[in-house]
Design an enzyme around this catalytic site. Structure first.
Site, PDB file in Angstrom:
ATOM      1  N   CYS A  82      -8.122   7.934  -3.632  1.00  0.00           N
ATOM      2  CA  CYS A  82      -8.195   7.620  -2.201  1.00  0.00           C
ATOM      3  C   CYS A  82      -7.932   8.879  -1.365  1.00  0.00           C
ATOM      4  CB  CYS A  82      -7.254   6.461  -1.893  1.00  0.00           C
ATOM      5  SG  CYS A  82      -7.800   5.543  -0.449  1.00  0.00           S
ATOM      6  N   HIS A 175      -7.503   2.385  -5.727  1.00  0.00           N
ATOM      7  CA  HIS A 175      -6.113   2.656  -6.143  1.00  0.00           C
ATOM      8  C   HIS A 175      -5.840   2.069  -7.526  1.00  0.00           C
ATOM      9  CE1 HIS A 175      -4.127   4.140  -2.398  1.00  0.00           C
ATOM     10  NE2 HIS A 175      -5.199   3.600  -1.843  1.00  0.00           N
ATOM     11  N   GLU A 177      -3.585   2.712  -9.495  1.00  0.00           N
ATOM     12  CA  GLU A 177      -2.134   2.653  -9.773  1.00  0.00           C
ATOM     13  C   GLU A 177      -1.500   1.360  -9.251  1.00  0.00           C
ATOM     14  OE1 GLU A 177      -3.528   4.178  -7.367  1.00  0.00           O
ATOM     15  OE2 GLU A 177      -2.240   4.264  -5.597  1.00  0.00           O
TER      16      GLU A 177
END
Ligand code: GLN
Length: 206
Positions: A82, A175, A177
């Site tokens: 991002c 994202h 994560e």
């Protein structure tokens, strides 16, 4: 992964803690990078999501910008998600005039390009090298509007690449994560291993 490999996570701003959690789950040795001395002890770097304009400023004030640029030139594997992808891009559309990026991967990105009203969304994407779909979370995400010839597209959504790779540089507009699925980070750790085994060409910035 060789015992000596240490993954740095740029920890100036943004979603760095979640990356650290995933990398540790995968058994990696991880270090938060806030100063050049931290970077010097790392073999690879993850640049998290957050706010790319703020991160650009903090990279200057922490004196990290130039050492990171040099390490990328020298072939250090790097993964930007991002805002981190914006920092790695060669061309940033709708950036602030004083916003700097590393030009580490030959893509153009448009900041906040996935719609004004619906800033965030989640969707399943097919990722090259993974058997099953990956649930991707997009938060005020940048859109890749151009990919250079040397860039491999690993995943697309809505006609645009969302996960790309060029030499030792990986970038995602979403994202990875923020879900419990560690497979995209595993792809990056494999890239780190391949790079250190000498099987990946050094990146060319521009
Ligand atoms: N829109 C942010 C930027 O331009 C990126 C958003 C994110 O990292 N989730 O930096």
């Amino acid at each position: 992964m060789p015992a000596r490999t240490r993954i740095g996570v740029l920890a100036l701003q943004g979603a760095f803690a979640a990356h650290i959690g995933v990398l540790k789950r995968l058994g990696a040795e991880v270090r938060e990078v806030r100063l050049p001395v931290d970077l010097a002890e790392c073999d690879a770097l993850v640049m998290p999501g957050g706010e790319s304009t703020t991160m650009s400023k903090l990279l200057e004030s922490s004196a990290l910008f130039d050492p990171i640029a040099k390490r990328i030139d020298d072939g250090m594997p790097v993964f930007g998600t991002c805002a981190g992808m914006i920092l790695l891009a060669r061309e940033v559309l709708d950036g602030r005039p004083d916003q700097r990026s590393f030009g580490a991967i030959d893509i153009a990105v448009q900041r906040n390009a996935y719609g004004r009203q619906v800033d965030s969304f989640e969707t399943d994407i097919a990722v090259g090298g993974l058997d099953d779909a990956f649930h991707a979370v997009f938060i005020r995400a940048p859109r890749i509007t151009r990919c250079g010839a040397g860039v491999t597209v690993l995943a697309e959504h809505d006609g645009a690449p969302v996960l790309v790779r060029s030499n030792a540089v990986m970038a995602a507009s979403f994202h990875p994560e923020l879900t419990a699925d560690d497979r995209v980070h595993q792809l990056f750790l494999s890239l780190v291993d391949e790079t250190h085994a000498g099987r990946v060409a050094v990146s060319t910035r521009g």
